[in-house]
Design an enzyme around this catalytic site. Structure first.
Site, mmCIF file in Angstrom:
data_model
loop_
_atom_site.group_PDB
_atom_site.id
_atom_site.type_symbol
_atom_site.label_atom_id
_atom_site.label_comp_id
_atom_site.label_asym_id
_atom_site.label_seq_id
_atom_site.Cartn_x
_atom_site.Cartn_y
_atom_site.Cartn_z
ATOM 1 N N GLU A 279 119.188 -53.353 -9.321
ATOM 2 C CA GLU A 279 119.726 -52.070 -8.876
ATOM 3 C C GLU A 279 120.336 -52.181 -7.493
ATOM 4 O O GLU A 279 121.377 -51.613 -7.212
ATOM 5 C CB GLU A 279 118.640 -50.986 -8.866
ATOM 6 C CG GLU A 279 119.206 -49.660 -8.385
ATOM 7 C CD GLU A 279 118.239 -48.496 -8.430
ATOM 8 O OE1 GLU A 279 117.023 -48.729 -8.540
ATOM 9 O OE2 GLU A 279 118.718 -47.352 -8.351
ATOM 10 N N ASP B 233 114.722 -53.350 -11.827
ATOM 11 C CA ASP B 233 114.679 -52.162 -10.962
ATOM 12 C C ASP B 233 113.491 -52.343 -10.019
ATOM 13 O O ASP B 233 112.331 -52.273 -10.442
ATOM 14 C CB ASP B 233 114.539 -50.874 -11.779
ATOM 15 C CG ASP B 233 114.828 -49.648 -10.922
ATOM 16 O OD1 ASP B 233 114.789 -49.762 -9.686
ATOM 17 O OD2 ASP B 233 115.088 -48.570 -11.488
ATOM 18 N N ILE C 53 112.262 -50.499 -7.610
ATOM 19 C CA ILE C 53 111.430 -49.277 -7.600
ATOM 20 C C ILE C 53 112.157 -48.231 -8.448
ATOM 21 O O ILE C 53 113.217 -47.743 -8.048
ATOM 22 C CB ILE C 53 111.222 -48.666 -6.188
ATOM 23 C CG1 ILE C 53 110.683 -49.668 -5.178
ATOM 24 C CG2 ILE C 53 110.283 -47.463 -6.273
ATOM 25 C CD1 ILE C 53 110.516 -49.101 -3.757
ATOM 26 N N ASP C 54 111.628 -47.891 -9.582
ATOM 27 C CA ASP C 54 112.152 -46.751 -10.338
ATOM 28 C C ASP C 54 111.234 -45.573 -10.041
ATOM 29 O O ASP C 54 110.012 -45.712 -10.091
ATOM 30 C CB ASP C 54 112.190 -47.042 -11.845
ATOM 31 C CG ASP C 54 112.871 -45.900 -12.596
ATOM 32 O OD1 ASP C 54 114.019 -45.577 -12.256
ATOM 33 O OD2 ASP C 54 112.240 -45.327 -13.502
ATOM 34 N N THR D 145 112.089 -43.605 -7.113
ATOM 35 C CA THR D 145 112.104 -43.774 -5.653
ATOM 36 C C THR D 145 111.631 -42.516 -4.918
ATOM 37 O O THR D 145 110.953 -42.613 -3.893
ATOM 38 C CB THR D 145 113.548 -44.092 -5.186
ATOM 39 O OG1 THR D 145 114.165 -44.911 -6.169
ATOM 40 C CG2 THR D 145 113.563 -44.785 -3.868
ATOM 41 N N ASP E 78 117.138 -48.949 -15.252
ATOM 42 C CA ASP E 78 116.151 -47.877 -15.467
ATOM 43 C C ASP E 78 115.494 -48.017 -16.842
ATOM 44 O O ASP E 78 114.290 -47.836 -16.990
ATOM 45 C CB ASP E 78 116.814 -46.490 -15.415
ATOM 46 C CG ASP E 78 117.448 -46.167 -14.072
ATOM 47 O OD1 ASP E 78 116.806 -46.445 -13.050
ATOM 48 O OD2 ASP E 78 118.572 -45.620 -14.043
HETATM 49 C C1 IPD Z 1 115.898 -42.425 -11.076
HETATM 50 C C2 IPD Z 1 114.699 -42.104 -11.913
HETATM 51 C C3 IPD Z 1 114.740 -40.662 -12.379
HETATM 52 C C4 IPD Z 1 115.991 -40.353 -13.133
HETATM 53 C C5 IPD Z 1 117.210 -40.725 -12.301
HETATM 54 C C6 IPD Z 1 117.149 -42.171 -11.866
HETATM 55 P P1 IPD Z 1 115.602 -44.261 -9.147
HETATM 56 O O1 IPD Z 1 115.893 -43.799 -10.686
HETATM 57 O O2 IPD Z 1 114.607 -42.961 -13.036
HETATM 58 O O3 IPD Z 1 113.679 -40.343 -13.241
HETATM 59 O O4 IPD Z 1 116.019 -38.993 -13.454
HETATM 60 O O5 IPD Z 1 118.339 -40.518 -13.130
HETATM 61 O O6 IPD Z 1 118.267 -42.468 -11.074
HETATM 62 O O7 IPD Z 1 116.730 -43.735 -8.322
HETATM 63 O O8 IPD Z 1 114.309 -43.674 -8.772
HETATM 64 O O9 IPD Z 1 115.556 -45.755 -9.234
#
Ligand code: IPD
Length: 262
Positions: free
Chosen positions: A67, A83, A85-86, A88, A210
């Site tokens: 990412e 990823d 950190i998913d 964040t 993701d």
């Molecule tokens: C997000 C998370 C979130 C989703 C967003 C993503 P991130 O990823 O997965 O649940 O709703 O569309 O962008 O930014 O925390 O890596």
């Protein structure tokens, strides 16, 4: 394949331990008057760097899509999708639902996936054709749930215009289902579906990092993951549920035109 899974799990655990140890608390950050967002960005980058270094040391020549760091051009048939950190925003606020997600693709197909949720002590794993697991427990998604009884997870992108559309879509879905959950991590939403903690998930605008690993966890638990109108899952749309509920939710969503941008 199990070698890929073992390596991905070791690396996801190491990155998760590092993040757990270094995770800032909101109050600490406010006290030092530095920006909490910067700290999170720095840890995001550090997590991805650690993951890349470990993959490169063990599997030189494999491609890596992350990412934070994008993808360097390469020839190999194997690609790691990372990823660091998913979830964040959860990480930033001290909520437990954030994850390190690592998928391994061979020839463009995900064959192994790991989603480590360090703050919950949960590591979800899946290997293509070999099932999805949470620790020693084999995961099976919920089946036979009608739309009206379904607990549906979803998420919202960061851009204002797409959020406005997503808000209008969810307003139409909400009265037709049991309830909606917005957990804040796509990877955890998909793993929760695999574990029967929610029945369905949909979102527009999510990226391969993701859903790469968690998508395999979900499909290996018996769920279907795809886009709308027979298309594969992509940034355009991701819908996941057991067959039956998948079609019911699909047909509702199609009437709501959720892929429009304004
Ligand atoms: C997000 C998370 C979130 C989703 C967003 C993503 P991130 O990823 O997965 O649940 O709703 O569309 O962008 O930014 O925390 O890596």
């Amino acid at each position: 394949m199990s070698d890929f899974l073992r390596l991905a799990e070791d690396i996801a655990r190491e990155a998760g331990d590092m993040l757990l140890a270094k995770r800032p608390t909101m109050s600490e950050e406010v006290a030092t008057k530095s920006s909490p967002t910067d700290v999170v960005t720095a840890l995001d980058t550090a997590s991805e760097r650690l993951i890349r270094e470990r993959i490169e040391a063990a599997r030189p020549g494999d491609r890596i899509l992350g990412e934070e760091g994008g993808e360097a051009p390469g020839e190999g048939d194997v690609r790691w999708v990372v990823d660091p950190i998913d979830g964040t925003v959860n990480f930033l606020y001290g909520l437990p639902d954030w994850a390190v997600s690592i998928a391994v693709e061979v020839g463009g197909r995900v064959v192994a996936g790991v989603v480590n949720v360090p703050a919950r002590g949960e590591v979800f794993t899946a290997a293509l054709g070999e099932g999805a697991w949470l620790g020693g427990t084999r995961l099976r998604c919920n089946t036979g749930v009608p739309l009206a009884q379904a607990l549906v997870a979803t998420g919202f992108g960061y851009a204002q215009a797409s959020r406005a559309v997503q808000g209008r879509v969810v307003a139409e879905v909400l009265p037709r289902v049991r309830d909606i959950r917005r957990g804040g991590s796509c990877a955890i939403d998909l793993c929760s579906l695999a574990a029967g903690r929610v029945d369905a998930y949909y979102e527009r605008g999510i990226n391969p990092w993701d859903y790469g690993a968690a998508g395999l966890v979900a499909t290996e638990s018996g769920a279907r993951l795809a886009g709308l109108r027979g298309r594969p899952v992509s940034r355009d749309f991701a819908l996941c549920a057991a067959p039956g509920l998948f079609e019911e939710l699909h047909d509702l969503l199609v009437t709501l035109d959720p892929e429009r941008d304004a």
